[in-house]
Design a protein around this motif. Structure first.
Motif, PDB file in Angstrom:
ATOM      1  N   ASN A 170      13.712  -0.564   3.981  1.00  0.00           N
ATOM      2  CA  ASN A 170      12.701  -1.599   3.740  1.00  0.00           C
ATOM      3  C   ASN A 170      11.283  -1.036   3.837  1.00  0.00           C
ATOM      4  OD1 ASN A 170      12.510  -1.153   6.475  1.00  0.00           O
ATOM      5  ND2 ASN A 170      13.380  -3.132   7.060  1.00  0.00           N
ATOM      6  N   ALA A 171      11.174   0.303   3.709  1.00  0.00           N
ATOM      7  CA  ALA A 171       9.856   0.933   3.773  1.00  0.00           C
ATOM      8  C   ALA A 171       9.405   1.466   2.416  1.00  0.00           C
ATOM      9  CB  ALA A 171       9.870   2.086   4.778  1.00  0.00           C
ATOM     10  N   THR A 172      10.320   1.642   1.497  1.00  0.00           N
ATOM     11  CA  THR A 172       9.956   2.178   0.185  1.00  0.00           C
ATOM     12  C   THR A 172       9.326   1.100  -0.691  1.00  0.00           C
ATOM     13  OG1 THR A 172      11.718   3.816   0.323  1.00  0.00           O
ATOM     14  CG2 THR A 172      10.826   3.368  -1.853  1.00  0.00           C
ATOM     15  N   GLU A 173       9.836  -0.111  -0.606  1.00  0.00           N
ATOM     16  CA  GLU A 173       9.277  -1.245  -1.339  1.00  0.00           C
ATOM     17  C   GLU A 173       9.093  -2.404  -0.364  1.00  0.00           C
ATOM     18  OE1 GLU A 173      11.605  -2.218  -4.756  1.00  0.00           O
ATOM     19  OE2 GLU A 173      11.780  -0.128  -5.403  1.00  0.00           O
ATOM     20  N   SER A 174       7.854  -2.814  -0.175  1.00  0.00           N
ATOM     21  CA  SER A 174       7.554  -3.863   0.792  1.00  0.00           C
ATOM     22  C   SER A 174       8.252  -5.173   0.434  1.00  0.00           C
ATOM     23  CB  SER A 174       6.042  -4.083   0.864  1.00  0.00           C
ATOM     24  OG  SER A 174       5.526  -4.394  -0.420  1.00  0.00           O
ATOM     25  N   LYS A 175       8.650  -5.904   1.455  1.00  0.00           N
ATOM     26  CA  LYS A 175       9.284  -7.214   1.313  1.00  0.00           C
ATOM     27  C   LYS A 175      10.624  -7.149   0.578  1.00  0.00           C
ATOM     28  CE  LYS A 175       6.443 -10.754   0.916  1.00  0.00           C
ATOM     29  NZ  LYS A 175       5.431 -11.713   0.404  1.00  0.00           N
ATOM     30  N   SER A 189      -3.731   8.034  11.716  1.00  0.00           N
ATOM     31  CA  SER A 189      -4.321   7.797  13.039  1.00  0.00           C
ATOM     32  C   SER A 189      -4.961   6.418  13.199  1.00  0.00           C
ATOM     33  CB  SER A 189      -5.376   8.869  13.333  1.00  0.00           C
ATOM     34  OG  SER A 189      -6.403   8.850  12.346  1.00  0.00           O
ATOM     35  N   LYS A 190      -5.317   5.768  12.102  1.00  0.00           N
ATOM     36  CA  LYS A 190      -6.108   4.548  12.208  1.00  0.00           C
ATOM     37  C   LYS A 190      -5.413   3.284  11.709  1.00  0.00           C
ATOM     38  CE  LYS A 190      -9.737   6.795  13.740  1.00  0.00           C
ATOM     39  NZ  LYS A 190     -10.233   6.618  15.126  1.00  0.00           N
ATOM     40  N   THR A 191      -4.214   3.390  11.210  1.00  0.00           N
ATOM     41  CA  THR A 191      -3.533   2.190  10.697  1.00  0.00           C
ATOM     42  C   THR A 191      -2.204   1.999  11.412  1.00  0.00           C
ATOM     43  OG1 THR A 191      -2.391   3.404   8.920  1.00  0.00           O
ATOM     44  CG2 THR A 191      -4.575   2.515   8.425  1.00  0.00           C
ATOM     45  N   PRO A 192      -1.725   0.760  11.508  1.00  0.00           N
ATOM     46  CA  PRO A 192      -0.426   0.502  12.145  1.00  0.00           C
ATOM     47  C   PRO A 192       0.713   1.191  11.390  1.00  0.00           C
ATOM     48  CG  PRO A 192      -1.681  -1.533  11.866  1.00  0.00           C
ATOM     49  CD  PRO A 192      -2.400  -0.489  11.091  1.00  0.00           C
ATOM     50  N   LYS A 193       1.746   1.567  12.090  1.00  0.00           N
ATOM     51  CA  LYS A 193       2.871   2.272  11.473  1.00  0.00           C
ATOM     52  C   LYS A 193       3.609   1.408  10.459  1.00  0.00           C
ATOM     53  CE  LYS A 193       3.712   5.588  15.201  1.00  0.00           C
ATOM     54  NZ  LYS A 193       4.704   6.146  16.141  1.00  0.00           N
ATOM     55  N   LYS A 194       3.513   0.106  10.615  1.00  0.00           N
ATOM     56  CA  LYS A 194       4.196  -0.802   9.681  1.00  0.00           C
ATOM     57  C   LYS A 194       3.257  -1.334   8.604  1.00  0.00           C
ATOM     58  CE  LYS A 194       8.224  -0.670  11.711  1.00  0.00           C
ATOM     59  NZ  LYS A 194       9.399  -0.101  11.010  1.00  0.00           N
ATOM     60  N   ALA A 240       3.369   7.837  -3.216  1.00  0.00           N
ATOM     61  CA  ALA A 240       4.461   8.744  -2.864  1.00  0.00           C
ATOM     62  C   ALA A 240       4.002   9.723  -1.792  1.00  0.00           C
ATOM     63  CB  ALA A 240       4.944   9.488  -4.101  1.00  0.00           C
ATOM     64  N   GLY A 241       2.783  10.243  -1.940  1.00  0.00           N
ATOM     65  CA  GLY A 241       2.240  11.138  -0.923  1.00  0.00           C
ATOM     66  C   GLY A 241       1.975  10.433   0.390  1.00  0.00           C
ATOM     67  N   ILE A 242       1.525   9.173   0.336  1.00  0.00           N
ATOM     68  CA  ILE A 242       1.287   8.404   1.566  1.00  0.00           C
ATOM     69  C   ILE A 242       2.582   8.205   2.329  1.00  0.00           C
ATOM     70  CG2 ILE A 242       0.665   6.105   2.405  1.00  0.00           C
ATOM     71  CD1 ILE A 242      -1.552   6.043   0.334  1.00  0.00           C
ATOM     72  N   LYS A 243       3.665   7.925   1.629  1.00  0.00           N
ATOM     73  CA  LYS A 243       4.944   7.748   2.316  1.00  0.00           C
ATOM     74  C   LYS A 243       5.392   9.032   2.987  1.00  0.00           C
ATOM     75  CE  LYS A 243       9.575   5.903   1.925  1.00  0.00           C
ATOM     76  NZ  LYS A 243       9.960   6.660   3.120  1.00  0.00           N
ATOM     77  N   LEU A 244       5.246  10.157   2.286  1.00  0.00           N
ATOM     78  CA  LEU A 244       5.675  11.426   2.853  1.00  0.00           C
ATOM     79  C   LEU A 244       4.822  11.832   4.045  1.00  0.00           C
ATOM     80  CD1 LEU A 244       7.183  14.113   2.926  1.00  0.00           C
ATOM     81  CD2 LEU A 244       5.706  14.918   1.070  1.00  0.00           C
ATOM     82  N   CYS A 245       3.507  11.740   3.913  1.00  0.00           N
ATOM     83  CA  CYS A 245       2.603  12.252   4.946  1.00  0.00           C
ATOM     84  C   CYS A 245       2.445  11.307   6.132  1.00  0.00           C
ATOM     85  CB  CYS A 245       1.228  12.544   4.340  1.00  0.00           C
ATOM     86  SG  CYS A 245       1.246  13.801   3.053  1.00  0.00           S
ATOM     87  N   THR A 246       2.569  10.003   5.898  1.00  0.00           N
ATOM     88  CA  THR A 246       2.269   9.049   6.967  1.00  0.00           C
ATOM     89  C   THR A 246       3.439   8.146   7.325  1.00  0.00           C
ATOM     90  OG1 THR A 246       1.491   7.263   5.512  1.00  0.00           O
ATOM     91  CG2 THR A 246      -0.092   8.998   6.071  1.00  0.00           C
ATOM     92  N   GLY A 247       4.418   8.004   6.451  1.00  0.00           N
ATOM     93  CA  GLY A 247       5.551   7.126   6.730  1.00  0.00           C
ATOM     94  C   GLY A 247       5.235   5.651   6.601  1.00  0.00           C
ATOM     95  N   ARG A 248       4.094   5.300   5.996  1.00  0.00           N
ATOM     96  CA  ARG A 248       3.736   3.894   5.851  1.00  0.00           C
ATOM     97  C   ARG A 248       4.560   3.228   4.745  1.00  0.00           C
ATOM     98  NH1 ARG A 248       1.891   5.772   9.903  1.00  0.00           N
ATOM     99  NH2 ARG A 248      -0.155   5.282  10.801  1.00  0.00           N
ATOM    100  N   VAL A 249       4.578   1.902   4.750  1.00  0.00           N
ATOM    101  CA  VAL A 249       5.341   1.124   3.779  1.00  0.00           C
ATOM    102  C   VAL A 249       4.556   1.049   2.466  1.00  0.00           C
ATOM    103  CG1 VAL A 249       6.501  -1.078   3.354  1.00  0.00           C
ATOM    104  CG2 VAL A 249       6.308  -0.197   5.697  1.00  0.00           C
ATOM    105  N   LEU A 250       5.258   1.056   1.346  1.00  0.00           N
ATOM    106  CA  LEU A 250       4.627   1.048   0.025  1.00  0.00           C
ATOM    107  C   LEU A 250       4.912  -0.254  -0.710  1.00  0.00           C
ATOM    108  CD1 LEU A 250       5.781   4.592  -1.193  1.00  0.00           C
ATOM    109  CD2 LEU A 250       3.849   4.032   0.311  1.00  0.00           C
ATOM    110  N   THR A 251       4.022  -0.578  -1.627  1.00  0.00           N
ATOM    111  CA  THR A 251       4.302  -1.704  -2.524  1.00  0.00           C
ATOM    112  C   THR A 251       5.046  -1.240  -3.773  1.00  0.00           C
ATOM    113  OG1 THR A 251       2.134  -1.415  -3.579  1.00  0.00           O
ATOM    114  CG2 THR A 251       2.288  -3.026  -1.772  1.00  0.00           C
ATOM    115  N   ASN A 252       4.769  -0.014  -4.222  1.00  0.00           N
ATOM    116  CA  ASN A 252       5.399   0.535  -5.416  1.00  0.00           C
ATOM    117  C   ASN A 252       5.443   2.052  -5.300  1.00  0.00           C
ATOM    118  OD1 ASN A 252       2.459  -0.063  -5.702  1.00  0.00           O
ATOM    119  ND2 ASN A 252       2.664   1.201  -7.536  1.00  0.00           N
ATOM    120  N   HIS A 253       6.164   2.695  -6.201  1.00  0.00           N
ATOM    121  CA  HIS A 253       6.361   4.149  -6.120  1.00  0.00           C
ATOM    122  C   HIS A 253       6.739   4.680  -7.499  1.00  0.00           C
ATOM    123  CE1 HIS A 253      10.696   3.353  -6.176  1.00  0.00           C
ATOM    124  NE2 HIS A 253      10.460   2.398  -5.286  1.00  0.00           N
ATOM    125  N   PRO A 254       6.825   6.026  -7.667  1.00  0.00           N
ATOM    126  CA  PRO A 254       7.009   6.586  -9.014  1.00  0.00           C
ATOM    127  C   PRO A 254       8.429   6.514  -9.569  1.00  0.00           C
ATOM    128  CG  PRO A 254       5.913   8.149  -7.540  1.00  0.00           C
ATOM    129  CD  PRO A 254       6.462   7.061  -6.702  1.00  0.00           C
TER     130      PRO A 254
END
Length: 709
Positions: free
Chosen positions: A102-107, A553-558, A569-583
């Motif tokens: 549930n982290a690759t595509e939000s909701k 460092s400045k945003t919540p993990k979720k 795609a880079g944000i997911k790899l480097c930070t582990g944050r949730v995405l709305t869309n991807h390639p």
């Protein structure tokens, strides 16, 4: 005309005699040398691309975040799942997280093993955890070295194919050298490590080698079974590692169908080749949790239709020339009609629309569909999906690859045309001629040669139409050209033309010509290769590093981030944050969400953009100046232009517009939000910016900002 080619049949007898030769100590030594050369060339290719990758980025000396940023676009998305498997508390927990992601595509909760071809990342993640290598090999190196090692497998597979075709490992040596020297056109692995094609093409080359071996004359039944199993395993790995496998197998099925129609391989061989493809696709269907795209693929529909029609249409290969041509035409029409019927019914039954963007692209590319479709335009505007550039042939000619390839192709096509005419005129032939009759024909062509000839023709046409597909063609092109240089067929025809064909002269020319070419290539290109591997560069992208560091460092993990597919795609790899869309674009709902999220670069009101992003669950939106003020593409292909056209708005800048387009009622959002007007600050607050990126946090208030008049 046909009787003038009698030498071809004599040559086939000699080749068959070679296949039945007794193994002496000289033969064993010669084969051992060949295997040593093949493995050495494979290792050289592996070391070559690994060195280029290291020298281009100074990969061993940069920070971990910089290493991860170097996995650009979808490469970063795929690598993130390998990283996720390593960070999971256990292997079981890691698999569970991938199956219920549930982290690759939000909701949304999706099964990544079903949606994407990431079994290779799972396998490497498990392997790294269980092997005792953690102390002296970093995870990222284990990953990239595995991909580079597959390049060695690729070269060795091409080496084997050309060796099997020509009967000389010198052809394999020439293939390997040509592959390395034409690296720009044969692979891009050194800067797109995680792309699915870099995983799958080595297995595809192994499958071609297995098919070539299977179609050789006089294989024993036990040898056929072993080769069929190897072919199945190679096809399975190929299909499991690339989402476009079904389209490649469709082209290959068309090749088999053509060989069958032209009576160049036996009915048993046709059936076995089809069944290998079907069993591989169904195995992947099971491994991917019953992925409906596979059942709805044209490849599967075509194979089922071809086998069904072949079973019920009797007497296809009997009668005179006119009768057989009519039967073949009817057979082809029936197979194609049944293919599209089965495919349509399968897609209606499965409610499958995930691959419709590919057919939209094909229709638009050839002027058969709408030109304003956003998904199709994204592909059409990329250079990789355009026609093959003409300078490709200049590079291939510079390494002496294009000339023997074209000569071999033209001569064998003429021979194939004459052989086809002979087969169609032979009303007594049903299937492959039995032993004894084959040698009586005025023109002969081995089944393995015929397959590789049609393979290079079909995939060559595919490469000419779409540049990205050239990597399916150029590697095999090296093997095919090397076969032409080292094989007996062409040289025998040349010597027969000047009436001096003897075994001694044939052997002399088959060995001296490839050795001369190898010597020339080494003298000409060795200094260039040494210069290339000695050039040192360094990764430098401080703006992206700063962005990733701030997000970590400045945003919540979720926190949920919206933006361009490549950046996310880079944000997911480097930070582990949730995405709305991807390639990974193979899902209809995701494509629609991507089009909606991209309205940040269109002419939309802040209220509309805020509503769209909130509907996708976004907390932050990242906008890139390189996209908002894009100059990489010309007018009509910039992302903002594609959005304007899809929205029915007039494009920016001087130039023509379709008469039905209208002026937008709002300014471009990515530009206007930076002005800080009340309508924008009421819904968005800027929390980060540098020279490249601007990050805005979405406010949760429902108050509407009053617009300045």
């Amino acid at each position: 005309c046909l009787r003038s080619m009698d030498a071809g049949c004599v040559l086939v007898k000699e080749v068959r005699a070679e296949f039945r030769c007794v193994w002496t100590w000289r033969t064993v030594l010669w084969v051992a040398i060949g295997w040593t050369v093949g493995i050495s060339l494979g290792m050289l290719s592996c070391i070559y691309v690994a060195t280029l990758h290291e020298n281009d980025l100074w990969f061993s000396n940069i920070k971990e975040v910089e290493r991860e940023i170097s996995f650009r676009t979808e490469c970063g998305l795929y690598y993130s799942y390998y990283k996720q498997m390593l960070r999971a508390p256990s292997i079981q927990q890691g698999l569970s997280e991938l199956i219920n992601d549930n982290a690759t595509e939000s909701k949304r909760t999706i099964n990544l093993l079903r949606r994407m071809n990431i079994y290779q990342e799972v396998f490497l993640g498990v392997l790294y955890r269980i092997l005792p290598i953690q102390a002296y090999l970093e995870p990222v190196y284990f990953y990239i070295y595995t991909v580079f090692s597959l390049q060695a497998v690729y070269v060795i597979a091409l080496f084997i194919t050309s060796w099997l075709l020509s009967g000389s490992w010198l052809a394999g040596a020439l293939t390997g050298v040509w592959y390395i020297l034409n690296r720009v056109d044969t692979t891009r692995v050194e800067f797109t490590i995680s792309l699915r094609e870099n995983w799958s093409l080595p297995f595809f080359a192994l499958q071609i080698a297995a098919i070539t071996c299977y179609l050789r004359p006089h294989l024993k039944p036990i040898q056929q079974k072993v080769v069929l199993w190897l072919m199945f395993l190679a096809t399975l790995c190929f299909c499991l590692t690339w989402q476009f496998n079904q389209f490649i197998l469709l082209v290959q099925a068309l090749i088999i169908f053509t060989l069958d129609c032209l009576d160049l391989i036996s009915t048993e061989q046709v059936t076995c080749l089809y069944l290998v493809q079907v069993s591989s696709l169904l195995s992947v269907w099971l491994l991917q949790f019953c992925n409906s795209m596979i059942l709805g693929s044209l490849a599967l529909s075509f194979i089922v239709a071809a086998l069904f029609v072949k079973h019920f249409q009797r007497g296809l290969k009997t009668g005179g020339l006119t009768a057989r041509l009519g039967k073949l035409l009817l057979h082809t029409v029936l197979v194609l009609a049944l293919t599209f019927t089965i495919n349509y019914l399968a897609k209606v039954t499965l409610q499958l629309r995930s691959d419709e963007h590919i057919f939209k692209f094909i229709k638009s590319k050839f002027g058969l569909g709408p030109t304003r479709d956003f998904d199709a335009s994204l592909y059409l505007c990329e250079e990789a999906f355009g026609l093959l550039p003409l300078d490709t042939f200049d590079r291939l000619a510079g390494t002496l690859l294009a000339y023997p390839y074209l000569v071999t192709l033209i001569v064998l096509l003429v021979m194939l045309a004459l052989l086809t005419l002979a087969n169609l005129c032979d009303s007594s032939a049903v299937g492959r001629p039995p032993k004894g009759r084959f040698e009586e024909r005025p023109i002969c062509m081995r089944a393995d040669v015929a397959y590789n000839l049609l393979h290079t023709v079909f995939f060559g046409l595919l490469a000419l139409s779409t540049m990205r597909m050239k990597y399916l063609w150029t590697g095999h092109m090296c093997a095919f050209a090397a076969y032409g240089v080292c094989g007996k067929e062409l040289w025998s025809l040349c010597l027969n033309t000047i009436h001096c064909n003897t075994k001694t002269k044939l052997r002399l020319i088959r060995y001296t010509v490839p050795l001369a070419i190898l010597g020339f290539l080494c003298c000409k290109f060795w200094p260039k290769l040494m210069t290339e591997v000695s050039e040192l560069r360094e990764f430098y992208d401080p703006d992206t590093v700063e962005l990733m560091t701030w997000i970590s460092s400045k945003t919540p993990k979720k926190a949920v981030f919206a933006g361009s597919m490549q950046l996310l795609a880079g944000i997911k790899l480097c930070t582990g944050r949730v995405l709305t869309n991807h390639p990974h674009y193979e899902d209809r709902a995701l494509r629609e969400r991507t089009r909606q999220v991209y309205q940040i670069y269109a002419r939309q009101s802040p209220e509309e953009v805020h509503r769209i992003l909130r509907a996708a669950g976004a907390d932050f939106v990242v906008m890139e100046d390189s996209v908002c003020y894009e100059r990489r593409h010309g007018r009509g292909c910039r992302l903002r232009d594609l959005l304007d056209l899809a929205n029915g708005h007039i494009m920016d800048g001087p130039g023509d517009n379709d008469p039905d387009l209208v002026h937008a009622s709002h300014p471009r959002f990515c530009e206007s939000v930076k002005t800080g007007g009340p309508a924008y600050t009421a819904l968005f607050s800027r929390v980060f910016q540098n020279k490249t990126f601007h990050v805005y946090k979405l406010k949760k208030g429902k108050k509407r900002a009053k617009r300045d008049l």
